[in-house]
Every structure is written in C-alpha cells, then in structure tokens.
Design a protein around this motif. Structure first.
Motif, PDB file in Angstrom:
ATOM      1  N   LEU A   1      -9.374  -4.294  -6.210  1.00  0.00           N
ATOM      2  CA  LEU A   1      -8.180  -3.589  -6.669  1.00  0.00           C
ATOM      3  C   LEU A   1      -6.886  -4.349  -6.379  1.00  0.00           C
ATOM      4  N   VAL A   2      -7.001  -5.570  -5.868  1.00  0.00           N
ATOM      5  CA  VAL A   2      -5.819  -6.369  -5.562  1.00  0.00           C
ATOM      6  C   VAL A   2      -5.048  -6.638  -6.849  1.00  0.00           C
ATOM      7  N   GLY A   3      -3.737  -6.404  -6.807  1.00  0.00           N
ATOM      8  CA  GLY A   3      -2.880  -6.656  -7.958  1.00  0.00           C
ATOM      9  C   GLY A   3      -2.798  -5.500  -8.937  1.00  0.00           C
ATOM     10  N   LYS A   4      -3.607  -4.467  -8.732  1.00  0.00           N
ATOM     11  CA  LYS A   4      -3.559  -3.299  -9.621  1.00  0.00           C
ATOM     12  C   LYS A   4      -2.565  -2.285  -9.077  1.00  0.00           C
ATOM     13  N   ARG A   5      -2.057  -1.454  -9.972  1.00  0.00           N
ATOM     14  CA  ARG A   5      -1.127  -0.398  -9.572  1.00  0.00           C
ATOM     15  C   ARG A   5      -1.948   0.773  -9.048  1.00  0.00           C
ATOM     16  N   ILE A   6      -1.964   0.910  -7.732  1.00  0.00           N
ATOM     17  CA  ILE A   6      -2.764   1.966  -7.112  1.00  0.00           C
ATOM     18  C   ILE A   6      -1.925   2.759  -6.120  1.00  0.00           C
ATOM     19  N   ALA A   7      -2.415   3.946  -5.827  1.00  0.00           N
ATOM     20  CA  ALA A   7      -1.857   4.766  -4.754  1.00  0.00           C
ATOM     21  C   ALA A   7      -3.039   5.190  -3.902  1.00  0.00           C
ATOM     22  N   ILE A   8      -2.843   5.164  -2.581  1.00  0.00           N
ATOM     23  CA  ILE A   8      -3.927   5.525  -1.671  1.00  0.00           C
ATOM     24  C   ILE A   8      -3.456   6.605  -0.712  1.00  0.00           C
ATOM     25  N   GLU A   9      -4.273   7.625  -0.614  1.00  0.00           N
ATOM     26  CA  GLU A   9      -4.047   8.706   0.339  1.00  0.00           C
ATOM     27  C   GLU A   9      -5.144   8.614   1.392  1.00  0.00           C
ATOM     28  N   LYS A  10      -4.742   8.605   2.651  1.00  0.00           N
ATOM     29  CA  LYS A  10      -5.690   8.533   3.768  1.00  0.00           C
ATOM     30  C   LYS A  10      -5.565   9.817   4.574  1.00  0.00           C
ATOM     31  N   ASN A  11      -6.626  10.584   4.612  1.00  0.00           N
ATOM     32  CA  ASN A  11      -6.652  11.850   5.358  1.00  0.00           C
ATOM     33  C   ASN A  11      -5.458  12.742   5.012  1.00  0.00           C
ATOM     34  N   GLY A  12      -5.143  12.807   3.713  1.00  0.00           N
ATOM     35  CA  GLY A  12      -4.090  13.692   3.251  1.00  0.00           C
ATOM     36  C   GLY A  12      -2.681  13.126   3.276  1.00  0.00           C
ATOM     37  N   GLU A  13      -2.519  11.882   3.714  1.00  0.00           N
ATOM     38  CA  GLU A  13      -1.196  11.262   3.794  1.00  0.00           C
ATOM     39  C   GLU A  13      -1.160  10.016   2.911  1.00  0.00           C
ATOM     40  N   ILE A  14      -0.121   9.905   2.073  1.00  0.00           N
ATOM     41  CA  ILE A  14       0.050   8.704   1.254  1.00  0.00           C
ATOM     42  C   ILE A  14       0.372   7.523   2.171  1.00  0.00           C
ATOM     43  N   VAL A  15      -0.309   6.403   1.936  1.00  0.00           N
ATOM     44  CA  VAL A  15      -0.062   5.189   2.719  1.00  0.00           C
ATOM     45  C   VAL A  15       0.791   4.247   1.870  1.00  0.00           C
ATOM     46  N   PRO A  16       1.987   3.889   2.341  1.00  0.00           N
ATOM     47  CA  PRO A  16       2.814   2.931   1.597  1.00  0.00           C
ATOM     48  C   PRO A  16       2.112   1.573   1.508  1.00  0.00           C
ATOM     49  N   ARG A  17       2.257   0.928   0.374  1.00  0.00           N
ATOM     50  CA  ARG A  17       1.617  -0.383   0.181  1.00  0.00           C
ATOM     51  C   ARG A  17       2.000  -1.361   1.295  1.00  0.00           C
ATOM     52  N   SER A  18       3.212  -1.255   1.808  1.00  0.00           N
ATOM     53  CA  SER A  18       3.675  -2.166   2.862  1.00  0.00           C
ATOM     54  C   SER A  18       2.877  -2.015   4.156  1.00  0.00           C
ATOM     55  N   LEU A  19       2.123  -0.922   4.287  1.00  0.00           N
ATOM     56  CA  LEU A  19       1.336  -0.695   5.507  1.00  0.00           C
ATOM     57  C   LEU A  19      -0.157  -0.967   5.328  1.00  0.00           C
ATOM     58  N   TYR A  20      -0.585  -1.371   4.143  1.00  0.00           N
ATOM     59  CA  TYR A  20      -2.015  -1.608   3.908  1.00  0.00           C
ATOM     60  C   TYR A  20      -2.598  -2.621   4.900  1.00  0.00           C
ATOM     61  N   ALA A  21      -1.872  -3.704   5.177  1.00  0.00           N
ATOM     62  CA  ALA A  21      -2.393  -4.770   6.032  1.00  0.00           C
ATOM     63  C   ALA A  21      -2.572  -4.348   7.482  1.00  0.00           C
ATOM     64  N   GLU A  22      -1.840  -3.325   7.913  1.00  0.00           N
ATOM     65  CA  GLU A  22      -1.945  -2.912   9.311  1.00  0.00           C
ATOM     66  C   GLU A  22      -2.627  -1.554   9.509  1.00  0.00           C
TER      67      GLU A  22
END
Length: 67
Positions: A28-49
C-alpha cells in the motif's frame, strides 16, 4: 508472532512490526490510505513510529478516484 485484525480478518505476522512496515507488506506504499488503529485515526506522519501489538484492530481504507 503477533495476530492483528485487519478490516475484520485475522492476520498473523512472524514478529512485531510498525505500521509503516505493515503498509509496505500489504503493498500500500504510495497509495492514498487512511488507517484506524483500535478506533483512533493514525496520522501518516506517525506510521514509522507506531508499533503494532498482538490483537490490535486495524481498519484500512484505500481512496479510489473516479468521476
């Protein structure tokens, strides 16, 4: 080994991983995605950590263009 629930389906991974690694493993690298983890949206800037742990629930939405 950790088990994650991704879009309602159980998936197992051999070792703990960060959200950015999961995105890469799901091609999914480079695709426009949104990820919710345990009910909370995770900003793309925090994916690496953002560390994923056993039984985390993820919802991944891929934006589809159209017109």
């Amino acid at each position: 080994m950790i088990d994650l629930i991704i879009n309602g389906e159980s998936r197992s991974f051999s070792s703990p991983l960060k959200l950015a690694q999961l995105v890469d493993s799901l091609s999914l690298v480079g695709k426009r995605i949104a990820i919710e983890k345990n009910g909370e949206i995770v900003p793309r800037s925090l994916y690496a950590e953002t560390l994923l742990v056993d039984n985390d629930r993820l919802e991944i939405v891929v934006a589809v263009g159209g017109g």
